[in-house]
Design a protein around this motif. Structure first.
Motif, PDB file in Angstrom:
ATOM      1  N   GLY A 115      56.669  72.584  46.292  1.00 58.62           N
ATOM      2  CA  GLY A 115      57.471  73.008  47.426  1.00 58.62           C
ATOM      3  C   GLY A 115      56.681  73.141  48.712  1.00 58.62           C
ATOM      4  O   GLY A 115      57.246  73.383  49.779  1.00 58.62           O
ATOM      5  N   LYS A 116      55.369  72.978  48.616  1.00 65.11           N
ATOM      6  CA  LYS A 116      54.509  73.090  49.793  1.00 65.11           C
ATOM      7  C   LYS A 116      54.012  71.704  50.201  1.00 65.11           C
ATOM      8  O   LYS A 116      53.477  70.973  49.373  1.00 65.11           O
ATOM      9  CB  LYS A 116      53.307  73.989  49.501  1.00 65.11           C
ATOM     10  N   ASN A 117      54.195  71.360  51.469  1.00 68.35           N
ATOM     11  CA  ASN A 117      53.671  70.092  51.957  1.00 68.35           C
ATOM     12  C   ASN A 117      52.153  70.145  52.023  1.00 68.35           C
ATOM     13  O   ASN A 117      51.567  71.184  52.323  1.00 68.35           O
ATOM     14  CB  ASN A 117      54.246  69.751  53.326  1.00 68.35           C
ATOM     15  N   ASN A 118      51.534  69.031  51.717  1.00 67.97           N
ATOM     16  CA  ASN A 118      50.076  68.958  51.661  1.00 67.97           C
ATOM     17  C   ASN A 118      49.558  67.823  52.539  1.00 67.97           C
ATOM     18  O   ASN A 118      48.744  67.013  52.100  1.00 67.97           O
ATOM     19  CB  ASN A 118      49.625  68.749  50.213  1.00 67.97           C
ATOM     20  N   THR A 119      50.041  67.781  53.781  1.00 67.21           N
ATOM     21  CA  THR A 119      49.631  66.735  54.709  1.00 67.21           C
ATOM     22  C   THR A 119      48.106  66.754  54.855  1.00 67.21           C
ATOM     23  O   THR A 119      47.533  67.804  55.167  1.00 67.21           O
ATOM     24  CB  THR A 119      50.275  66.944  56.093  1.00 67.21           C
ATOM     25  N   PRO A 120      47.432  65.624  54.623  1.00 67.55           N
ATOM     26  CA  PRO A 120      45.966  65.609  54.684  1.00 67.55           C
ATOM     27  C   PRO A 120      45.435  65.739  56.106  1.00 67.55           C
ATOM     28  O   PRO A 120      46.169  65.540  57.085  1.00 67.55           O
ATOM     29  CB  PRO A 120      45.607  64.245  54.084  1.00 67.55           C
ATOM     30  N   SER A 121      44.162  66.053  56.218  1.00 70.03           N
ATOM     31  CA  SER A 121      43.532  66.243  57.522  1.00 70.03           C
ATOM     32  C   SER A 121      43.382  64.934  58.287  1.00 70.03           C
ATOM     33  O   SER A 121      43.245  64.937  59.508  1.00 70.03           O
ATOM     34  CB  SER A 121      42.151  66.887  57.350  1.00 70.03           C
ATOM     35  N   ASP A 122      43.412  63.815  57.571  1.00 72.67           N
ATOM     36  CA  ASP A 122      43.271  62.500  58.201  1.00 72.67           C
ATOM     37  C   ASP A 122      44.115  61.493  57.432  1.00 72.67           C
ATOM     38  O   ASP A 122      44.174  61.544  56.196  1.00 72.67           O
ATOM     39  CB  ASP A 122      41.798  62.066  58.182  1.00 72.67           C
ATOM     40  N   GLU A 123      44.756  60.583  58.155  1.00 72.50           N
ATOM     41  CA  GLU A 123      45.624  59.603  57.497  1.00 72.50           C
ATOM     42  C   GLU A 123      44.878  58.662  56.569  1.00 72.50           C
ATOM     43  O   GLU A 123      45.494  58.001  55.725  1.00 72.50           O
ATOM     44  CB  GLU A 123      46.402  58.803  58.545  1.00 72.50           C
ATOM     45  N   ILE A 124      43.557  58.582  56.691  1.00 72.22           N
ATOM     46  CA  ILE A 124      42.774  57.715  55.790  1.00 72.22           C
ATOM     47  C   ILE A 124      42.954  58.162  54.342  1.00 72.22           C
ATOM     48  O   ILE A 124      42.831  57.361  53.409  1.00 72.22           O
ATOM     49  CB  ILE A 124      41.273  57.725  56.185  1.00 72.22           C
ATOM     50  N   TYR A 125      43.300  59.449  54.150  1.00 72.76           N
ATOM     51  CA  TYR A 125      43.450  59.962  52.787  1.00 72.76           C
ATOM     52  C   TYR A 125      44.779  59.568  52.148  1.00 72.76           C
ATOM     53  O   TYR A 125      44.994  59.847  50.971  1.00 72.76           O
ATOM     54  CB  TYR A 125      43.260  61.475  52.765  1.00 72.76           C
ATOM     55  N   TYR A 126      45.668  58.956  52.927  1.00 76.85           N
ATOM     56  CA  TYR A 126      46.819  58.313  52.303  1.00 76.85           C
ATOM     57  C   TYR A 126      46.377  57.023  51.614  1.00 76.85           C
ATOM     58  O   TYR A 126      46.917  56.649  50.578  1.00 76.85           O
ATOM     59  CB  TYR A 126      47.891  57.977  53.346  1.00 76.85           C
ATOM     60  N   GLU A 127      45.402  56.366  52.195  1.00 77.63           N
ATOM     61  CA  GLU A 127      44.924  55.089  51.647  1.00 77.63           C
ATOM     62  C   GLU A 127      43.913  55.290  50.524  1.00 77.63           C
ATOM     63  O   GLU A 127      43.929  54.578  49.521  1.00 77.63           O
ATOM     64  CB  GLU A 127      44.292  54.251  52.760  1.00 77.63           C
ATOM     65  N   VAL A 128      43.020  56.234  50.692  1.00 75.70           N
ATOM     66  CA  VAL A 128      42.050  56.595  49.651  1.00 75.70           C
ATOM     67  C   VAL A 128      42.264  58.071  49.363  1.00 75.70           C
ATOM     68  O   VAL A 128      41.891  58.928  50.169  1.00 75.70           O
ATOM     69  CB  VAL A 128      40.597  56.338  50.101  1.00 75.70           C
ATOM     70  N   GLY A 129      42.879  58.361  48.241  1.00 82.12           N
ATOM     71  CA  GLY A 129      43.216  59.740  47.909  1.00 82.12           C
ATOM     72  C   GLY A 129      41.999  60.652  47.881  1.00 82.12           C
ATOM     73  O   GLY A 129      40.912  60.247  47.452  1.00 82.12           O
ATOM     74  N   GLU A 130      42.192  61.889  48.354  1.00 82.16           N
ATOM     75  CA  GLU A 130      41.078  62.840  48.379  1.00 82.16           C
ATOM     76  C   GLU A 130      40.541  63.115  46.974  1.00 82.16           C
ATOM     77  O   GLU A 130      39.350  63.368  46.804  1.00 82.16           O
ATOM     78  CB  GLU A 130      41.521  64.135  49.055  1.00 82.16           C
ATOM     79  N   LYS A 131      41.403  63.075  45.977  1.00 77.84           N
ATOM     80  CA  LYS A 131      40.939  63.287  44.600  1.00 77.84           C
ATOM     81  C   LYS A 131      40.034  62.143  44.148  1.00 77.84           C
ATOM     82  O   LYS A 131      39.082  62.352  43.387  1.00 77.84           O
ATOM     83  CB  LYS A 131      42.132  63.412  43.647  1.00 77.84           C
ATOM     84  N   LEU A 132      40.325  60.926  44.612  1.00 80.98           N
ATOM     85  CA  LEU A 132      39.449  59.794  44.300  1.00 80.98           C
ATOM     86  C   LEU A 132      38.084  59.994  44.942  1.00 80.98           C
ATOM     87  O   LEU A 132      37.044  59.707  44.341  1.00 80.98           O
ATOM     88  CB  LEU A 132      40.062  58.484  44.791  1.00 80.98           C
ATOM     89  N   LEU A 133      38.095  60.469  46.175  1.00 79.95           N
ATOM     90  CA  LEU A 133      36.849  60.694  46.906  1.00 79.95           C
ATOM     91  C   LEU A 133      36.030  61.813  46.263  1.00 79.95           C
ATOM     92  O   LEU A 133      34.804  61.710  46.155  1.00 79.95           O
ATOM     93  CB  LEU A 133      37.167  61.035  48.361  1.00 79.95           C
ATOM     94  N   ASN A 134      36.698  62.861  45.824  1.00 76.10           N
ATOM     95  CA  ASN A 134      36.002  64.005  45.242  1.00 76.10           C
ATOM     96  C   ASN A 134      35.508  63.749  43.833  1.00 76.10           C
ATOM     97  O   ASN A 134      34.576  64.408  43.368  1.00 76.10           O
ATOM     98  CB  ASN A 134      36.921  65.235  45.239  1.00 76.10           C
ATOM     99  N   ASN A 135      36.157  62.814  43.149  1.00 78.59           N
ATOM    100  CA  ASN A 135      35.789  62.523  41.753  1.00 78.59           C
ATOM    101  C   ASN A 135      35.440  61.049  41.601  1.00 78.59           C
ATOM    102  O   ASN A 135      36.049  60.332  40.812  1.00 78.59           O
ATOM    103  CB  ASN A 135      36.946  62.894  40.813  1.00 78.59           C
ATOM    104  N   LYS A 136      34.461  60.605  42.378  1.00 75.11           N
ATOM    105  CA  LYS A 136      34.089  59.193  42.377  1.00 75.11           C
ATOM    106  C   LYS A 136      33.652  58.753  40.984  1.00 75.11           C
ATOM    107  O   LYS A 136      32.836  59.411  40.342  1.00 75.11           O
ATOM    108  CB  LYS A 136      32.942  58.940  43.352  1.00 75.11           C
TER     109      LYS A 136
END
Length: 228
Positions: free
Chosen positions: A159-180
């Motif tokens: 129920g909570k929106n989680n808009t990322p800090s930068d639109e680049i994270y729509y293309e490369v998910g933050e979870k992918l970046l954090n768990n390379k």
């Protein structure tokens, strides 16, 4: 039954003891595998086309799983009622289509404990839909199969929106970046090459719209390179 690497990875995200729906089930390989293994007690296998659903029916009968399954013909999660299953798998479709499927019967999508999603393309559109419509992306992984890297994610409605800090994270998910994992470098490098190819197409054109687009692509390349 031996699953392909992609299907095995998708199946690995299913929680033990949960009722599962496999939307766009095709041959029903994932739910049949999970039922045979004893990971899940029950599965709904659904497909919009009769042919794939009949293939799934044959697989179910071959494995003697009729009592633990229901097969339903219909579009997306519209074949489900709220609370019928705990987790929903939607794999092998475009990201925009998966978003449309979730939107079409929101009460079902939002009530699921977990959504296991594997978009074939337009992954950024799916992330944008999820993060801006009250969903949390819990996990994301990359899996390689037949010389292609697939993106697999799990999500749940908060129920909570989680808009990322930068639109680049729509293309490369933050979870992918954090768990390379080992595929991350190859995954990002391919995106960089794709965007550099776009820049090359702009070289012979010079107008205000193209200059703006060129700046956007150059910024994207810079952000992708920083991820490495």
């Amino acid at each position: 039954m031996k699953l392909t690497d992609r299907l095995y990875k998708i199946a690995s995200f299913v929680s033990e003891g949960k009722r599962v729906a496999d939307i766009g089930t095709d041959h029903g390989y994932i739910p049949v595998y999970l039922l045979n293994k004893g990971t899940i007690p029950f599965a709904i296998l659904a497909d919009i086309n009769k042919g794939p659903l009949e293939n799934a029916r044959k697989e179910v009968r071959h494995n003697g799983l009729e009592a633990k399954t229901e097969l339903r013909l219909g579009s997306g999660i519209e074949v489900l009622e709220k609370g019928e299953v705990d987790e929903i798998i939607i794999a092998g479709m475009g990201g925009a289509l998966i978003a449309d499927i979730l939107e079409a019967k929101k009460e079902v999508a939002q009530s699921a404990e977990k959504l296991i999603l594997q978009p074939m393309q337009a992954q950024e559109e799916l992330r944008k839909y999820l993060l801006n419509n009250g969903y949390e992306i819990m996990e994301e992984v990359l899996e390689n199969e037949d010389f292609r890297i697939y993106e697999i994610m799990t999500a749940r409605y908060t129920g909570k929106n989680n808009t990322p800090s930068d639109e680049i994270y729509y293309e490369v998910g933050e979870k992918l970046l954090n768990n390379k994992n080992d595929l991350f470098k190859e995954f990002v490098e391919k995106k960089i090459r794709t965007n550099k190819a776009i820049l090359e197409k702009f070289e012979s054109i010079d107008n205000e719209n193209i200059r703006k687009r060129r700046e956007e692509v150059e910024s994207k390349i810079e952000k992708l390179e920083k991820m490495l």
